[in-house]
Design a protein around this motif. Sequence first.
Motif, PDB file in Angstrom:
ATOM      1  N   LEU A  16       0.770  -0.990  -0.136  1.00  0.00           N
ATOM      2  CA  LEU A  16       0.018   0.139  -0.030  1.00  0.00           C
ATOM      3  C   LEU A  16       0.965   1.275  -0.127  1.00  0.00           C
ATOM      4  CD1 LEU A  16      -2.862  -0.913   2.520  1.00  0.00           C
ATOM      5  CD2 LEU A  16      -3.065  -0.963   0.080  1.00  0.00           C
ATOM      6  N   ILE A  17       1.923   1.272   0.689  1.00  0.00           N
ATOM      7  CA  ILE A  17       2.754   2.548   0.768  1.00  0.00           C
ATOM      8  C   ILE A  17       3.304   2.644  -0.621  1.00  0.00           C
ATOM      9  CG2 ILE A  17       5.157   3.123   1.725  1.00  0.00           C
ATOM     10  CD1 ILE A  17       4.333   1.867   4.290  1.00  0.00           C
ATOM     11  N   ILE A  18       3.936   1.432  -1.282  1.00  0.00           N
ATOM     12  CA  ILE A  18       4.445   1.759  -2.765  1.00  0.00           C
ATOM     13  C   ILE A  18       3.567   2.103  -3.481  1.00  0.00           C
ATOM     14  CG2 ILE A  18       5.353   0.479  -4.658  1.00  0.00           C
ATOM     15  CD1 ILE A  18       6.655  -1.637  -2.501  1.00  0.00           C
ATOM     16  N   ILE A  19       2.227   1.747  -3.593  1.00  0.00           N
ATOM     17  CA  ILE A  19       1.349   2.423  -4.419  1.00  0.00           C
ATOM     18  C   ILE A  19       0.957   3.683  -4.173  1.00  0.00           C
ATOM     19  CG2 ILE A  19      -1.121   2.084  -5.084  1.00  0.00           C
ATOM     20  CD1 ILE A  19      -1.095  -1.016  -4.459  1.00  0.00           C
ATOM     21  N   SER A  20       0.737   4.090  -3.016  1.00  0.00           N
ATOM     22  CA  SER A  20       0.714   5.603  -2.566  1.00  0.00           C
ATOM     23  C   SER A  20       1.828   6.214  -2.773  1.00  0.00           C
ATOM     24  CB  SER A  20       0.257   5.468  -1.043  1.00  0.00           C
ATOM     25  OG  SER A  20       0.226   6.954  -0.590  1.00  0.00           O
ATOM     26  N   GLY A  21       2.924   5.898  -3.072  1.00  0.00           N
ATOM     27  CA  GLY A  21       4.132   6.621  -3.380  1.00  0.00           C
ATOM     28  C   GLY A  21       4.318   6.783  -4.748  1.00  0.00           C
ATOM     29  N   PHE A  22       3.686   5.781  -5.563  1.00  0.00           N
ATOM     30  CA  PHE A  22       3.520   5.958  -6.920  1.00  0.00           C
ATOM     31  C   PHE A  22       2.581   7.051  -7.421  1.00  0.00           C
ATOM     32  CE2 PHE A  22       0.947   4.625 -10.782  1.00  0.00           C
ATOM     33  CZ  PHE A  22       1.858   4.759 -11.824  1.00  0.00           C
ATOM     34  N   PHE A  23       1.524   7.029  -6.759  1.00  0.00           N
ATOM     35  CA  PHE A  23       0.539   8.185  -7.118  1.00  0.00           C
ATOM     36  C   PHE A  23       0.990   9.606  -6.676  1.00  0.00           C
ATOM     37  CE2 PHE A  23      -2.845   4.633  -6.850  1.00  0.00           C
ATOM     38  CZ  PHE A  23      -3.079   4.594  -8.028  1.00  0.00           C
ATOM     39  N   SER A  24       1.939   9.631  -5.505  1.00  0.00           N
ATOM     40  CA  SER A  24       2.587  10.965  -5.025  1.00  0.00           C
ATOM     41  C   SER A  24       3.347  11.238  -6.065  1.00  0.00           C
ATOM     42  CB  SER A  24       3.066  10.690  -3.747  1.00  0.00           C
ATOM     43  OG  SER A  24       2.242  10.546  -2.461  1.00  0.00           O
ATOM     44  N   ILE A  25       4.365  10.368  -6.671  1.00  0.00           N
ATOM     45  CA  ILE A  25       5.250  10.664  -7.875  1.00  0.00           C
ATOM     46  C   ILE A  25       4.575  11.354  -8.894  1.00  0.00           C
ATOM     47  CG2 ILE A  25       7.039   9.854  -9.111  1.00  0.00           C
ATOM     48  CD1 ILE A  25       8.113   8.129  -7.016  1.00  0.00           C
ATOM     49  N   SER A  26       3.360  10.642  -9.318  1.00  0.00           N
ATOM     50  CA  SER A  26       2.834  10.872 -10.821  1.00  0.00           C
ATOM     51  C   SER A  26       2.251  12.263 -10.380  1.00  0.00           C
ATOM     52  CB  SER A  26       1.748   9.669 -10.777  1.00  0.00           C
ATOM     53  OG  SER A  26       2.273   8.367 -10.984  1.00  0.00           O
ATOM     54  N   GLU A  27       1.533  12.504  -9.368  1.00  0.00           N
ATOM     55  CA  GLU A  27       0.827  13.515  -9.201  1.00  0.00           C
ATOM     56  C   GLU A  27       1.791  14.849  -9.325  1.00  0.00           C
ATOM     57  OE1 GLU A  27      -2.047  15.865  -5.850  1.00  0.00           O
ATOM     58  OE2 GLU A  27      -0.894  14.457  -5.351  1.00  0.00           O
ATOM     59  N   ILE A  28       2.982  14.901  -8.563  1.00  0.00           N
ATOM     60  CA  ILE A  28       3.901  16.125  -8.523  1.00  0.00           C
ATOM     61  C   ILE A  28       4.759  16.094  -9.618  1.00  0.00           C
ATOM     62  CG2 ILE A  28       5.708  16.998  -7.188  1.00  0.00           C
ATOM     63  CD1 ILE A  28       3.147  17.267  -5.550  1.00  0.00           C
ATOM     64  N   SER A  29       4.971  15.134 -10.280  1.00  0.00           N
ATOM     65  CA  SER A  29       6.030  15.339 -11.360  1.00  0.00           C
ATOM     66  C   SER A  29       5.116  15.789 -12.651  1.00  0.00           C
ATOM     67  CB  SER A  29       6.468  13.804 -12.062  1.00  0.00           C
ATOM     68  OG  SER A  29       5.394  12.773 -12.123  1.00  0.00           O
ATOM     69  N   LEU A  30       3.784  15.469 -12.749  1.00  0.00           N
ATOM     70  CA  LEU A  30       3.128  16.088 -13.794  1.00  0.00           C
ATOM     71  C   LEU A  30       2.839  17.539 -13.657  1.00  0.00           C
ATOM     72  CD1 LEU A  30       1.448  15.316 -16.555  1.00  0.00           C
ATOM     73  CD2 LEU A  30      -0.433  15.573 -15.176  1.00  0.00           C
ATOM     74  N   ALA A  31       2.651  18.025 -12.452  1.00  0.00           N
ATOM     75  CA  ALA A  31       2.423  19.172 -11.964  1.00  0.00           C
ATOM     76  C   ALA A  31       3.434  19.983 -12.174  1.00  0.00           C
ATOM     77  CB  ALA A  31       1.713  19.431 -10.876  1.00  0.00           C
ATOM     78  N   ALA A  32       4.819  19.646 -11.875  1.00  0.00           N
ATOM     79  CA  ALA A  32       5.862  20.188 -11.851  1.00  0.00           C
ATOM     80  C   ALA A  32       6.807  20.321 -13.122  1.00  0.00           C
ATOM     81  CB  ALA A  32       6.752  19.795 -10.624  1.00  0.00           C
ATOM     82  N   SER A  33       6.411  19.470 -13.978  1.00  0.00           N
ATOM     83  CA  SER A  33       7.099  19.337 -15.153  1.00  0.00           C
ATOM     84  C   SER A  33       6.836  20.628 -16.206  1.00  0.00           C
ATOM     85  CB  SER A  33       6.732  18.284 -16.082  1.00  0.00           C
ATOM     86  OG  SER A  33       6.932  16.840 -15.368  1.00  0.00           O
ATOM     87  N   ARG A  34       8.125  21.063 -16.480  1.00  0.00           N
ATOM     88  CA  ARG A  34       8.202  22.311 -17.449  1.00  0.00           C
ATOM     89  C   ARG A  34       8.038  22.087 -18.889  1.00  0.00           C
ATOM     90  NH1 ARG A  34      14.049  23.359 -14.482  1.00  0.00           N
ATOM     91  NH2 ARG A  34      13.502  21.072 -14.685  1.00  0.00           N
ATOM     92  N   LYS A  35       6.753  22.700 -19.538  1.00  0.00           N
ATOM     93  CA  LYS A  35       6.508  22.552 -20.735  1.00  0.00           C
ATOM     94  C   LYS A  35       7.755  22.730 -21.804  1.00  0.00           C
ATOM     95  CE  LYS A  35       1.670  22.484 -20.877  1.00  0.00           C
ATOM     96  NZ  LYS A  35       0.403  23.117 -21.562  1.00  0.00           N
ATOM     97  N   ILE A  36       8.602  23.770 -21.588  1.00  0.00           N
ATOM     98  CA  ILE A  36       9.558  24.201 -22.269  1.00  0.00           C
ATOM     99  C   ILE A  36      10.713  22.902 -22.428  1.00  0.00           C
ATOM    100  CG2 ILE A  36      11.553  25.673 -22.814  1.00  0.00           C
ATOM    101  CD1 ILE A  36      10.181  27.743 -21.247  1.00  0.00           C
ATOM    102  N   LYS A  37      11.059  21.970 -21.454  1.00  0.00           N
ATOM    103  CA  LYS A  37      11.769  21.055 -21.360  1.00  0.00           C
ATOM    104  C   LYS A  37      11.193  19.727 -22.164  1.00  0.00           C
ATOM    105  CE  LYS A  37      15.462  21.231 -18.360  1.00  0.00           C
ATOM    106  NZ  LYS A  37      16.340  20.222 -17.186  1.00  0.00           N
ATOM    107  N   LEU A  38       9.975  19.685 -21.982  1.00  0.00           N
ATOM    108  CA  LEU A  38       9.175  18.434 -22.557  1.00  0.00           C
ATOM    109  C   LEU A  38       9.110  18.752 -23.870  1.00  0.00           C
ATOM    110  CD1 LEU A  38       6.289  18.116 -19.870  1.00  0.00           C
ATOM    111  CD2 LEU A  38       8.213  16.445 -20.360  1.00  0.00           C
TER     112      LEU A  38
END
Length: 435
Positions: A16-38
């Motif tokens: 459960l901790i791993i699954i929750s960590g996966f969702f946390s990484i997914s949420e922050i990484s998408l929000a923080a990703s810079r469109k210019i770099k992408l």
Amino acid sequence: MSVGDLLTHVFFLLLLIIISGFFSISEISLAASRKIKLRLLANEGNAKAQEVLALQENPGNFFTVIQIGQNAVAIMAGIVGESALSPYVATLVSVIYNGPMLGTWSFLLSFLLVTASFVMFSDLIPKRLAMARPEKQAMAVVKPMKFCMLVFAPLVWLFSSMANLILRLMRVPQVREEEITGDDIVALAEAGAQGGGVLQQEQYMIRNVFEMDSRIVPSAMTPRESIVYFSLNETEENIRQKIAEFPHGKFPVCQDTLDHVIGYVDSKDILPRILQGKDLSLRTAPIVRKVLVLPDTLTLFEALEQFRAAKEDFSLVVNEYALVVGLLSLQDVMSTVMGDLVGSLQEEWIVKRDDHSWLMDGMTPIEEVMAALTIKEFEGFENNYETMAGFIMYKLRKVPRPTDFVLYEGYKFEVVDIDNYRIDQVLVTRHEEEK
């Protein structure tokens, strides 16, 4: 309960901790990703970067899946976490305490253990990892997240539809604006300079490039009183003397006064005649060229466009009354961008004497003063003046005399030299109190 049951419960909680960590990484990484770099990565052929960009364009379903997953994990952890561990914790606690509060203490310790584990390993650490390298993490999780979006499609549709309806009723925009302004680029350059990724000189040039659209021609031109020109009646001796004393590349040619301009001459046309001993009369020799004339209301960027269109690098500047107020060259425009790399032979506007005082030319552009003194804004600057001399006259409301001064934003601006009513030198010192 056996050791096997304990291992099963621990394994389930870790999952459960791993699954929750996966969702946390997914949420922050998408929000923080810079469109210019992408976009740069996508242009290089990275398909995952293109998929992340597509999710950023329409993130509603993505975040719905994350919320469903995180809440489901939290509920399951709450159901089986503390209750499953409490008996084992009670066994350990009973070694030192076996009183009536054993059950309560065991439950509290189990609750703290499970909560601390989830906070640390499924929230804090994953989010910090995602913030450190958001684009890389987003591309790593985009495929599994798209699979989750497919699996939970019915629930995603239901919750997304309800959320969209509520947001429409609240008149809240559902798409993030990604407009990039010049201020944003300048801020990125400053951040890059502070981090060492961008050279200080590069950051200086980027800032100055974006200032060209706000700075007008008078902020960079040579003022009228400093223009060296030839008249049509100029003698050969005077021409030779002026070229020797003022080694400029080009000289305006006037009928009698500076306000009756005929054209200009290039030193490249005059010097061969001097070497060959030919006549230097400006009337008989066809070496006078047509001069470009610019209004003093143009920005430096507009002036640069005029130079490009006319294929010229030299112009005279006139005001609304058709009076010549200055001279602008391509070198003047580029020196505002390149600084010391261009125009290194020109006198410096600002000379720093020590950490608390500066000696400035009266014709120093206000933009240069703002940069040197880190003053964000000068009162009345936009519509009333362009130079240090103009600022002092605007504040004093009179033609200043030596020793007159202005106190502003913690600095003292004192007139130290005047040449025929023109403010020649200004001494700037730090001042504790603003008057």
